[in-house]
Design a protein around this motif. Structure first.
Motif, PDB file in Angstrom:
ATOM      1  N   PHE A 258       0.830  -1.206   0.000  1.00  0.00           N
ATOM      2  CA  PHE A 258       0.000   0.000   0.000  1.00  0.00           C
ATOM      3  C   PHE A 258       0.863   1.254   0.000  1.00  0.00           C
ATOM      4  O   PHE A 258       0.544   2.236  -0.687  1.00  0.00           O
ATOM      5  N   VAL A 262       0.612   4.232  -2.876  1.00  0.00           N
ATOM      6  CA  VAL A 262       0.309   5.658  -2.703  1.00  0.00           C
ATOM      7  C   VAL A 262       1.494   6.531  -3.116  1.00  0.00           C
ATOM      8  O   VAL A 262       1.303   7.676  -3.538  1.00  0.00           O
ATOM      9  N   ALA A 265       1.012   6.821  -6.901  1.00  0.00           N
ATOM     10  CA  ALA A 265      -0.317   7.165  -7.409  1.00  0.00           C
ATOM     11  C   ALA A 265      -0.287   8.513  -8.123  1.00  0.00           C
ATOM     12  O   ALA A 265       0.595   9.349  -7.893  1.00  0.00           O
ATOM     13  N   TYR A 271      -5.506   8.269  -3.100  1.00  0.00           N
ATOM     14  CA  TYR A 271      -4.218   7.631  -2.811  1.00  0.00           C
ATOM     15  C   TYR A 271      -3.052   8.587  -3.101  1.00  0.00           C
ATOM     16  O   TYR A 271      -2.043   8.588  -2.382  1.00  0.00           O
ATOM     17  N   TYR A 334      -8.760  -0.867  -0.195  1.00  0.00           N
ATOM     18  CA  TYR A 334      -7.601  -1.602  -0.684  1.00  0.00           C
ATOM     19  C   TYR A 334      -7.656  -3.068  -0.228  1.00  0.00           C
ATOM     20  O   TYR A 334      -6.794  -3.560   0.490  1.00  0.00           O
TER      21      TYR A 334
END
Length: 448
Positions: A258, A262, A265, A271, A334
């Motif tokens: 994750f 991000v 992104a 994000y 997510y």
């Protein structure tokens, strides 16, 4: 499949793992793992029994899951699997594209979502609880009705003589329009009127009293619920709300899928907003899960993490302190699968996929989840502990009520001072005027 079974039968494997309750809870002494338990190890023990192999557990030297380095290789546990220094790894590893380039994943055995760890919601301030039963629009409409109905009552009272009900009494109204406005307002707390009334005014006043009764009893019942049922406010309620402000900062664990997502992104996604702050403030990244939870307890931050670990952390803190200091938002985002990483073209991959599917269909995975997941309590459920019967009202619940009384006492004292000052001034003027008359009389007497 049969060849893989013959290959693994009686073999001793080396497996990598990492501490991640409730999937894998390990204890180490130096570099040696002395105990390992959790959801994933129950799967491993059952598969090892069925396939007849033994194993040794090792930890990652750097203690990380595995993030991609500039040269395309991975560090952490994923790097160990990529280099084939272990046969495979056991824990809750997130399946994502970058990892799948260098290793193969088993069939996912669990679907995991992220959420946000926040400080426990706090009870709302009760100082203005007496105003909360109505919105400001209702209070404004009530005050406006008083200002409209009061003058209208005065008009109806002075429009003519009293009706046939009282034919002997034809007196005119002796009260000002402000008196009728005050009578209209006082009807909200008492039901009495001694002022002159005509038939049209009686109809209007009856309708006003009906409205007053509705307002009074609605207010009383709603105020009771506000006082007896505690209302709480959460620091953050969604990822979108978090990304659109900077008063509350957020913490991420470095090297997770994750975090990688991000950080790469694109705008204007949520994000991207989450990752932009982390790029500006690298100090917000933590190297472990416990530092992330500690940052929340210290205040001013929240921690974005998988829900299963947050359930475990909230329960652990509750058992240690007997207080609900942590909570999580209701939003999940997510969602990904958890699986075990295997080296590319591992001969054991299809064999393990087959066994994991069989375990899933047998219901054993659900049983093991109940064994290792925290049981719901008043903290993990996000609810304040229920009490038997109505809540005991405390002094803080009436702070606003006594505040109104204090303001009234202060205004009354101010009016008293003004009246005393005015009366003293008038007496002084009267004395001065009397002295002037006496002096004038004496002067005129002596002159004569």
């Amino acid at each position: 499949m049969a060849a893989a079974r013959r290959l693994i039968n009686g073999r001793h494997l080396t497996l990598a793992t990492i501490n991640r309750p409730p999937f894998s809870s390990i204890k180490s002494s130096g570099k040696k793992i002395v105990s390992a338990e959790g959801f994933c190890f129950e799967i491993l023990k059952e598969v090892a029994r069925r396939l007849n192999f033994t194993y040794t557990m090792v930890e990652s030297p750097d203690g990380s899951w595995g993030s991609r380095m500039p040269n395309g290789t991975f560090d952490g546990v994923i790097g160990m699997v990529q280099r084939q220094s272990v046969d495979f790894a056991v824990s809750g590893f997130t399946v994502n594209y970058l990892r799948s380039i260098v290793i193969d994943f088993s069939h996912p055995f669990y679907d995991e979502s992220l959420t946000i760890l926040i400080p426990a919601p706090r009870q709302e301030n009760d100082v203005l609880a007496f105003l909360k039963p109505y919105s400001w629009q209702v209070w404004s409409a009530t005050a406006g009705s008083v200002l409209v109905v009061g003058p209208l009552m005065w008009v109806l009272a002075t429009a003519g003589t009293l009706p046939a009900v009282y034919p002997h009494n034809t007196r005119k109204a002796r009260y000002s329009v402000l008196t009728y406005v005050w009578a209209c307002a006082i009807s909200l707390v008492s039901q009495s009127c001694r002022m002159r009334q005509t038939e049209p005014m009686r109809v209007l006043y009856g309708a006003w009293w009906t409205l007053a009764l509705v307002l009074i009893y609605t207010y009383n019942s709603t105020l009771t619920s506000f006082l007896l049922v505690p209302r709480t406010t959460a620091l953050i309620s969604s990822l979108e709300q978090l990304a659109d402000q900077r008063k509350v900062l957020w913490t991420l664990r470095a090297g997770t899928p994750f975090t990688d997502l991000v950080m790469s992104a694109h705008p204007p996604s949520t994000y991207y907003k989450i990752g932009r702050l982390v790029k500006e403030r690298p100090d917000l990244l933590v190297q472990g899960d416990l530092p992330g939870a500690s940052a929340v307890l210290q205040g001013g931050r929240v921690f974005i993490k998988e829900k299963s670990w947050l359930d475990f952390a909230i329960e652990a803190d509750f058992l240690a302190t007997n207080k609900c200091r942590l909570a999580q938002v209701n939003q999940l985002f997510y969602t990904t699968g958890f699986a075990w990483p295997f080296p590319k073209d591992s001969p054991f991959l299809q064999l393990f996929n087959h066994e994991i599917l069989k375990l899933s269909q047998s219901g054993l995975l659900s049983a093991w989840k109940k064994q290792f997941w925290p049981r719901p309590n008043r903290c993990t459920s996000g609810k304040i502990a229920a009490t038997s019967g109505p809540k005991e009202l405390q002094l803080k619940n009436f702070t606003g009520h006594f505040l109104v009384l204090g303001v009234g006492v202060g205004l009354a004292s101010l009016v008293l001072l003004v009246e005393r000052s005015t009366a003293y001034t008038r007496r002084q003027l009267s004395v001065d005027a009397g002295d002037a008359v006496v002096v004038g009389w004496l002067i005129s007497y002596r002159s004569s």
